[in-house]
Design a protein around this motif. Sequence first.
Motif, short mmCIF file in Angstrom:
data_model
loop_
_atom_site.label_atom_id
_atom_site.label_comp_id
_atom_site.label_asym_id
_atom_site.label_seq_id
_atom_site.Cartn_x
_atom_site.Cartn_y
_atom_site.Cartn_z
N GLN A 142 4.31 1.80 22.35
CA GLN A 142 4.77 1.32 21.06
C GLN A 142 4.57 2.35 19.95
N ASP A 143 5.62 2.54 19.19
CA ASP A 143 5.53 3.40 18.01
C ASP A 143 4.64 2.72 16.97
N LEU A 144 3.99 3.52 16.18
CA LEU A 144 3.08 2.98 15.17
C LEU A 144 3.79 2.71 13.85
N VAL A 145 4.73 3.57 13.49
CA VAL A 145 5.42 3.44 12.20
C VAL A 145 6.88 3.07 12.46
N MET A 146 7.24 1.83 12.09
CA MET A 146 8.60 1.33 12.28
C MET A 146 8.99 0.50 11.07
N PRO A 147 10.29 0.37 10.79
CA PRO A 147 10.72 -0.45 9.64
C PRO A 147 10.46 -1.93 9.86
N ASP A 148 10.26 -2.64 8.77
CA ASP A 148 10.06 -4.09 8.74
C ASP A 148 8.70 -4.51 9.33
N ILE A 149 8.46 -4.18 10.59
CA ILE A 149 7.20 -4.56 11.24
C ILE A 149 6.55 -3.31 11.79
N ASP A 150 5.36 -2.97 11.30
CA ASP A 150 4.73 -1.76 11.84
C ASP A 150 3.97 -2.08 13.12
N GLY A 151 3.55 -1.03 13.78
CA GLY A 151 2.90 -1.18 15.09
C GLY A 151 1.59 -1.93 15.04
N LEU A 152 0.83 -1.78 13.96
CA LEU A 152 -0.46 -2.48 13.85
C LEU A 152 -0.26 -3.99 13.77
N LEU A 153 0.77 -4.42 13.04
CA LEU A 153 1.04 -5.86 12.95
C LEU A 153 1.48 -6.42 14.30
N LEU A 154 2.28 -5.63 15.02
CA LEU A 154 2.69 -6.08 16.35
C LEU A 154 1.49 -6.23 17.28
N LEU A 155 0.52 -5.33 17.15
CA LEU A 155 -0.70 -5.46 17.97
C LEU A 155 -1.37 -6.80 17.73
N LYS A 156 -1.42 -7.24 16.47
CA LYS A 156 -2.02 -8.54 16.16
C LYS A 156 -1.24 -9.66 16.85
N PHE A 157 0.11 -9.55 16.81
CA PHE A 157 0.94 -10.57 17.45
C PHE A 157 0.69 -10.63 18.96
N TYR A 158 0.62 -9.45 19.58
CA TYR A 158 0.39 -9.41 21.03
C TYR A 158 -0.91 -10.13 21.39
N ARG A 159 -1.97 -9.76 20.69
CA ARG A 159 -3.29 -10.29 21.04
C ARG A 159 -3.47 -11.75 20.67
N ALA A 160 -2.61 -12.27 19.81
CA ALA A 160 -2.70 -13.69 19.42
C ALA A 160 -1.89 -14.59 20.33
N ASN A 161 -1.05 -14.00 21.21
CA ASN A 161 -0.18 -14.79 22.07
C ASN A 161 -0.68 -14.75 23.51
N ALA A 162 -0.75 -15.91 24.16
CA ALA A 162 -1.32 -16.00 25.50
C ALA A 162 -0.55 -15.18 26.52
N SER A 163 0.77 -15.09 26.38
CA SER A 163 1.57 -14.38 27.38
C SER A 163 1.46 -12.87 27.27
N THR A 164 0.99 -12.35 26.13
CA THR A 164 0.89 -10.90 25.94
C THR A 164 -0.53 -10.43 25.64
N ARG A 165 -1.45 -11.37 25.60
CA ARG A 165 -2.81 -11.06 25.14
C ARG A 165 -3.47 -9.94 25.94
N ASP A 166 -3.25 -9.92 27.24
CA ASP A 166 -3.97 -8.97 28.10
C ASP A 166 -3.16 -7.74 28.49
N ILE A 167 -1.90 -7.67 28.06
CA ILE A 167 -1.07 -6.52 28.43
C ILE A 167 -1.59 -5.27 27.71
N PRO A 168 -1.85 -4.20 28.44
CA PRO A 168 -2.32 -2.97 27.78
C PRO A 168 -1.23 -2.37 26.90
N VAL A 169 -1.65 -1.84 25.76
CA VAL A 169 -0.72 -1.24 24.80
C VAL A 169 -1.15 0.19 24.51
#
Length: 396
Positions: A61-88
């Motif tokens: 995953q890129d860190l700097v992207m328009p609208d949603i940056d990579g750090l915010l996506l990391l929060k989404f991944y870890r908050a969701n059961a289906s993506t919580r454990d997937i390595p990033v």
Amino acid sequence: MSDVTRTDHGIKVLLIDDQPIVAEAIRRMLEPETDIELRYCSDPSQAMAVAKEFSPTIILQDLVMPDIDGLLLLKFYRANASTRDIPVIVLSSQEEPVTKAKAFGLGASDYLVKLPDRVELIARVRHHSSGYIHLLERNEAFEALRQSQQELAEDLAQAERYVTSLLPERIATDSVVTDWKFIPSSKLGGDSFGYHWIDDDHFACYLLDVCGHGVKAALMSVSAMNVLRAQSLSGCDFRDASQVLSALNNAFLMDNHNEMYFTIWYGVYNKVLRELNYSGAGHPPALLVSGPPEAPTACRQLESQGPMNGIVADMPYAAERISVESGSRLYLYSDGICELHKVDGSMWPFADFVKVMSAPLSSGGSMLERIHSVGQAVQSGHPFVDDFSILEVKFV
């Protein structure tokens, strides 16, 4: 884990980056690796949906992207059961310690400055994917074990219901009155008991305990009980306890029954003579308590002299006879009642068990409920590790 429950997990890479040129570079790096599948998502707002649909073993995953940056996506991944454990693996154009720290703090598994060397990228993809695949396989193994344990518990519950359904109905006649209490252990033991009239004058009662626990022990116990009820031992006089145990011994030799054997106490009451003919095979002694329940006068132990049933062929079993006074109570029970362990690990003395069984009862009291309560107290409330089985026969 068996082939039936195991899923073959391949390496699946999900790339989230708004720059097609980066995606093409990553594609070319991974293309020679035929066991690696790549999915590209250029819109970070669709990253979560694509991840749920694709089920990657690693996310680049890129860190700097328009609208949603990579750090915010990391929060989404870890908050969701289906993506919580997937390595990033975070891809960044700069190597900044503070940014790295934030990424790792939000759950990133790795950090690479793009574009990384092909050899290093593939090594990291394989390393992190391998760890995640092992996690998936472990979870599948645990789930298969949970299902297996659930199925086993259901089988044991069905066996318990079957065994319980075969227990005799309580009876009250002008000669005998019966009562019993049966609480199967969590592992289901091999206890069974029963009684029936052999003819108009002879009443048989018996309790047996098969070695071990589980469905196998329960089914053997039921088989032996059915033989007794149907009186299907050829050439055996079921009014003679010694003949019954000898014939039963030969019918259930352990060599023919998966090395299983059982103990049993068998008695026949002659209501005309008021006499009890009994014999035992390695079983705890039955207790014959005389006198009224409120003031018992004697408690005799009717010993089980013979060896366990099924050990050696053609074993003789001696029988005893004893007169029975009106109002006497006979108690047959399994060792799950009298062989109890205290909290300190010591065994409850058998003499103390006999004292409880022969102590006066209050008017209308139940000896079966008393011994159950005392047994629980002896074990400080812990459950019985073996079947709790006790049969009471009152001789009118």
